[in-house]
Design a protein around this motif. Structure first.
Motif, mmCIF file in Angstrom:
data_model
loop_
_atom_site.group_PDB
_atom_site.id
_atom_site.type_symbol
_atom_site.label_atom_id
_atom_site.label_comp_id
_atom_site.label_asym_id
_atom_site.label_seq_id
_atom_site.Cartn_x
_atom_site.Cartn_y
_atom_site.Cartn_z
ATOM 1 N N ALA A 109 0.821 -1.219 0.000
ATOM 2 C CA ALA A 109 0.000 0.000 0.000
ATOM 3 C C ALA A 109 0.847 1.256 0.000
ATOM 4 O O ALA A 109 0.325 2.360 -0.134
ATOM 5 C CB ALA A 109 -0.922 -0.009 1.223
ATOM 6 N N ILE A 110 2.161 1.120 0.176
ATOM 7 C CA ILE A 110 3.054 2.267 0.243
ATOM 8 C C ILE A 110 3.617 2.553 -1.142
ATOM 9 O O ILE A 110 4.131 1.655 -1.817
ATOM 10 C CB ILE A 110 4.207 2.013 1.235
ATOM 11 N N GLY A 111 3.531 3.790 -1.581
ATOM 12 C CA GLY A 111 4.082 4.136 -2.887
ATOM 13 C C GLY A 111 3.413 5.368 -3.448
ATOM 14 O O GLY A 111 2.917 6.227 -2.721
ATOM 15 N N THR A 112 3.382 5.452 -4.792
ATOM 16 C CA THR A 112 2.720 6.530 -5.519
ATOM 17 C C THR A 112 1.753 5.893 -6.503
ATOM 18 O O THR A 112 2.136 5.011 -7.270
ATOM 19 C CB THR A 112 3.748 7.394 -6.279
ATOM 20 N N PHE A 113 0.483 6.311 -6.482
ATOM 21 C CA PHE A 113 -0.550 5.651 -7.257
ATOM 22 C C PHE A 113 -1.419 6.675 -7.986
ATOM 23 O O PHE A 113 -1.621 7.799 -7.507
ATOM 24 C CB PHE A 113 -1.443 4.786 -6.359
ATOM 25 N N THR A 114 -1.941 6.270 -9.122
ATOM 26 C CA THR A 114 -2.844 7.126 -9.887
ATOM 27 C C THR A 114 -4.112 7.426 -9.089
ATOM 28 O O THR A 114 -4.684 6.543 -8.460
ATOM 29 C CB THR A 114 -3.227 6.438 -11.207
ATOM 30 N N GLY A 115 -4.521 8.679 -9.116
ATOM 31 C CA GLY A 115 -5.773 9.055 -8.466
ATOM 32 C C GLY A 115 -5.613 9.603 -7.074
ATOM 33 O O GLY A 115 -6.576 10.090 -6.494
#
Length: 847
Positions: free
Chosen positions: A716-722
């Motif tokens: 769940a850790i990171g960079t995600f679209t939206g």
């Protein structure tokens, strides 16, 4: 985690109309406030009292300072509001209180306070020198105080309600200018240039007399010295202005009645329970005198068709068709007031707990008034002489608004707080009118339908009582705040706040000859943009019910309405900017420009509260992004500008006298039209048992070092679209799947046994595709021991808490000092309609 993104995209693509047509759906729950609350159990009540006591100690107040829990009412979904009066040696400190937001488990989420007790901490040392609080033993008895008030106010009066005398500590306030405003001309003063401070403390009685003299009601609240019997302050406490029925002002309307046998009653059992009549009722006062109005009996009729729609003929029957019209007016107004609050806000009846009320009509003969009586939680309406019948929708909404204030903020009916009390009722009246005229259904306040004037329908000449958009049109109300506003009648001192609300909803006009122009709007555009009646009402209602205290004045109202806007719509949102501009338009705070969302300067790092020892270094830091660099900074202590504090970090040597001081900063960019934003507040605690170096205990709390320090669902850790980060580029994206899922992030932290402060904070953004006020998806934040057992639940957030942007949440973990505990963020999502819980900047600072 890729599955999550595709489902979100699909949900957005499938629901374009939802975001296009609803003002707040997808950002706010349809019902802002929760259902009625059950009485707090002993454990939950003790928990709140213990947590308040811990806050008292952290502020340097000794055990002679206490809290007395009084009112409880619903907050937002999953929360309740508890109002706690501040006490000293067991006596209430008048106007000093806390508004505590807690979850269903009694865990404190936030506290909004009016703190007028701090001088009492040192006053004992000053008593010997003839200063500070007198001995708390009264030399004047309660009966003597009551008798002196009665003799002066209404010597031949008759008590309608038993008189009361409460012994308390009365802070005598004085107004001082903040730093930088010392040399301003009186006419140039802004509300934020002045500050109310305690001049001295008096042992006193609050004497409440509810009397009638001659043909008039005389309701007074009087502060009487318990040492000399002298009157310290006094103010008027009388708070004035499915069958078919033909109403006087709205034509044929559907009213909800009850059939008992073969007789219909004006008793609506669907709008409230309990109370005097078991439901919302309209009764016939049958000309009982103003000096002693009696509710009489509930209206009855052999058919379910009521009234003739005409003004009552003086001297005629109060029960025939013509006499029934006043009752139709009242029931239609009461039904719509109830529905406006319930359907739009989620608030039920006057107290939020669905306690039924009633309205008595035909009071006295040709009585030219209507009033709310807090003793019976009911309303009385006259037939009018100079006016028509006073049962128009906006007047009834106004008086019922007094009932909401009585059950929540209880704004003192004098001075600036009294003007805000009246303004709240005018706002309630206008919003009820708009809702009713649009059909009385739906979950939003319509953009049109009301006339933005009070009482036009009841006027025989067509001249209204008050003008919301330009108060001075009535000849008595000011358009803007001034330092003398506290000295005028509350029906007139309400004027500036009424205008603020109009501008907040509808915007202003830049033409100086327009009724909608304000000379105080100097930034671009000079015609500020409104946010609509629905959002304006949600913001105002939240502020009055969950943040205002009884002593809130215009400056405090501005700050708390802004807090409400930021909590509902996000810091830096257009709604928050509109609040700043609307208050600036009435000379409360300075004007700011309107900027496109996301392009202006915004606070990225808020100053954090801290504890230091006397002589230690206190250090506050703020950071910003956006707009045009470089930035300029200004720091404030207790809202007073600090000379020379012009850097992003403000540090100084803390003294004992700084204990409890509140610091904040403003950041201004270098654009051609400079934009200024204000940070949150940070409190400094100076304690001889605390202090030292502040240490961060969380590893990689901003998630910029990927999964370092974290366990559990680290994908769940990171960079995600939206989704976007609160600061930096990474964050923890829990939920957002739109299918059954459980995700958890944990980290073990150690809180030293020598710690004097342990403050956990994190930034949280929630968005959802769920609708309505039902809880489907949850994020539970807990503290666990090494075996995984839950030591304490800090908070539970759900899909109904969704809001634009991040909100920073803070918690005190000092109770866990000397332990290694695990911080846990646990998300559960049901089988459909995603909810995203985005967490960033997790921090645990210890000292």
């Amino acid at each position: 985690m890729n599955l999550r993104l595709s489902i979100i995209a699909a949900a957005i693509a499938a629901l374009p109309a939802l975001h296009a047509n609803a003002q707040t759906r997808g950002v706010l729950p349809e019902s802002l406030m929760a259902a009625p609350v059950q009485p707090m159990n002993a454990t939950a009540k003790a928990n709140i009292e213990n947590r308040l006591a811990a806050r008292r100690a952290a502020a340097g107040l000794d055990d002679e300072h206490g809290y007395k829990i009084t009112l409880q009412h619903p907050g937002e979904a999953g929360t309740r509001i508890t109002r706690a009066q501040h006490t000293y040696r067991g006596l209430r400190v008048f106007g000093s209180e806390s508004v505590v937001v807690s979850d269903d488990d009694g865990e404190v989420i936030s506290e909004s306070a009016s703190d007028r007790r701090r001088g009492l901490d040192s006053s004992r040392a000053a008593v010997a020198g003839g200063q500070g609080l007198p001995d708390v033993t009264a030399t004047v008895s309660a009966d003597e105080a009551i008798n002196s008030v009665v003799k002066r106010v209404a010597p031949v009066g008759v008590h309608r309600w038993k008189p009361e005398a409460e012994l308390l500590i009365y802070p005598v306030m004085k107004t001082v200018r903040v730093a930088g405003a010392e040399k301003k001309a009186e006419a140039a003063l802004n509300a934020l240039d002045l500050e109310e401070v305690v001049d001295r403390y008096e042992l006193a009685y609050l004497v409440k007399t509810r009397m009638a003299t001659g043909k008039k009601l005389v309701y007074r609240d009087t502060i009487v010295s318990a040492k000399t019997g002298a009157v310290l302050q006094e103010w008027n406490a009388l708070q004035t202005v499915v069958g078919q029925g033909k109403s006087q002002y709205n034509g044929t309307v559907p009213i909800n009645t009850t059939l008992s046998g073969s007789t219909y009653q004006m008793l609506d059992a669907t709008r409230g329970t309990g109370g005097k009549f078991g439901g919302a009722a309209i009764t016939n006062a049958n000309h009982s005198p103003e000096s002693n109005p009696q509710p009489g009996s509930i209206y009855t009729n052999t058919t379910n068709v009521w009234g003739d729609g005409q003004q009552y003929i003086n001297g005629g029957s109060t029960t025939n068709a013509n006499g029934q019209t006043a009752a139709v007016n009242a029931l239609w107004g009461l039904m719509n007031t109830y529905d406006t609050m319930k359907n739009v806000i989620g608030w039920r009846s006057l107290d939020g707990n669905n306690t039924a009320t009633y309205i008595a009509v035909h009071v006295d003969n040709q009585y030219d008034n209507a009033f709310f009586d807090p003793n019976c939680k009911c309303m009385f309406i006259g037939d009018g002489n100079s006016f028509k019948n006073l049962g128009s929708i906006d007047v009834i909404g106004h008086e019922m608004g007094h009932g909401v204030t009585d059950a929540t903020s209880n704004l003192v009916y004098a001075g600036e707080s009294g003007g805000l009390n009246e303004s709240n009722s005018d706002i309630q009246g206008e919003m009820t009118e708009a809702y009713a005229r649009a059909g009385g259904t739906g979950t939003v306040i319509p953009a049109s339908g009301n006339d933005w004037v009070m009482g036009a329908e009841i006027s025989k000449t067509g001249t209204p009582l008050r003008y919301m958009y330009k108060p001075s049109k009535d000849g008595s109300s000011p358009n803007a705040w001034s330092s003398t506003i506290k000295n005028i009648d509350v029906h007139y001192s309400s004027g500036p706040n009424n205008r603020m609300f109009y501008f907040l909803a509808n915007g202003s006009n830049a033409t100086s000859t327009s009724d909608y122009y304000s000379q105080y709007l100097t930034q671009n555009p000079k015609n500020m943009t409104g946010i609509g009646s629905d959002k304006a009402f949600r913001i105002w209602f939240k502020a009055n019910t969950t943040k205002f205290t009884s002593s809130t004045n215009y400056a405090d109202a501005r700050n708390k309405v802004l807090q409400a806007a930021e909590e509902l719509y996000g810091v830096g949102s257009k709604e928050a900017t509109a609040v700043k501009r609307a208050y600036a338009a009435i000379n409360v705070g300075t004007d700011v420009p309107e900027t496109a969302g996301g392009t202006g300067v915004s606070i990225t790092t808020q100053p954090a509260s801290l504890t230091v020892a006397p002589g230690g270094t206190a250090r506050f830091t703020v950071a910003a992004s956006g707009g045009t660099a470089p930035y300029s900074y200004r720091w404030y202590k207790n809202n007073a500008l600090i000379s020379g504090a012009t850097a992003a970090t403000y540090s100084f040597t803390a003294q004992s006298t700084d204990n409890g001081a509140v610091y904040k900063a403003t950041v201004t960019d270098s654009s051609s039209t400079p934009v200024t934003v204000t940070s949150g507040n940070a409190t400094l605690t100076v304690s001889s048992t605390g202090g030292g170096t502040t240490t961060e205990r969380v590893t990689n709390g901003g998630f910029e070092s990927s999964t370092t320090g974290w366990a559990g669902t680290t994908g769940a850790i990171g960079t995600f679209t939206g989704q976007t980060a609160y600061e930096g580029t990474r964050y923890a994206y829990l939920g957002g799947n739109g299918t059954t899922a459980t995700e958890t992030l944990t980290q073990a932290v150690t809180i030293p046994s020598t710690a004097t402060a342990a403050n956990l904070s994190f930034a949280l953004h929630i968005d959802t595709a769920e609708t309505g006020s039902t809880v489907y998806d949850r994020l539970v934040v807990t503290v666990k021991n090494s075996t995984g057992a839950v030591l304490g639940t800090l908070a539970t957030y759900t899909n109904v808490n969704a809001a634009a942007g991040y909100q920073v949440r803070t918690f005190n973990l000092l109770p866990y000092k000397g332990q290694t505990v695990t911080l846990s963020f646990a998300m559960t999502e049901d089988s459909a309609a995603q909810t995203s819980f985005v967490v960033d900047k997790v921090s645990l600072l210890t000292q």
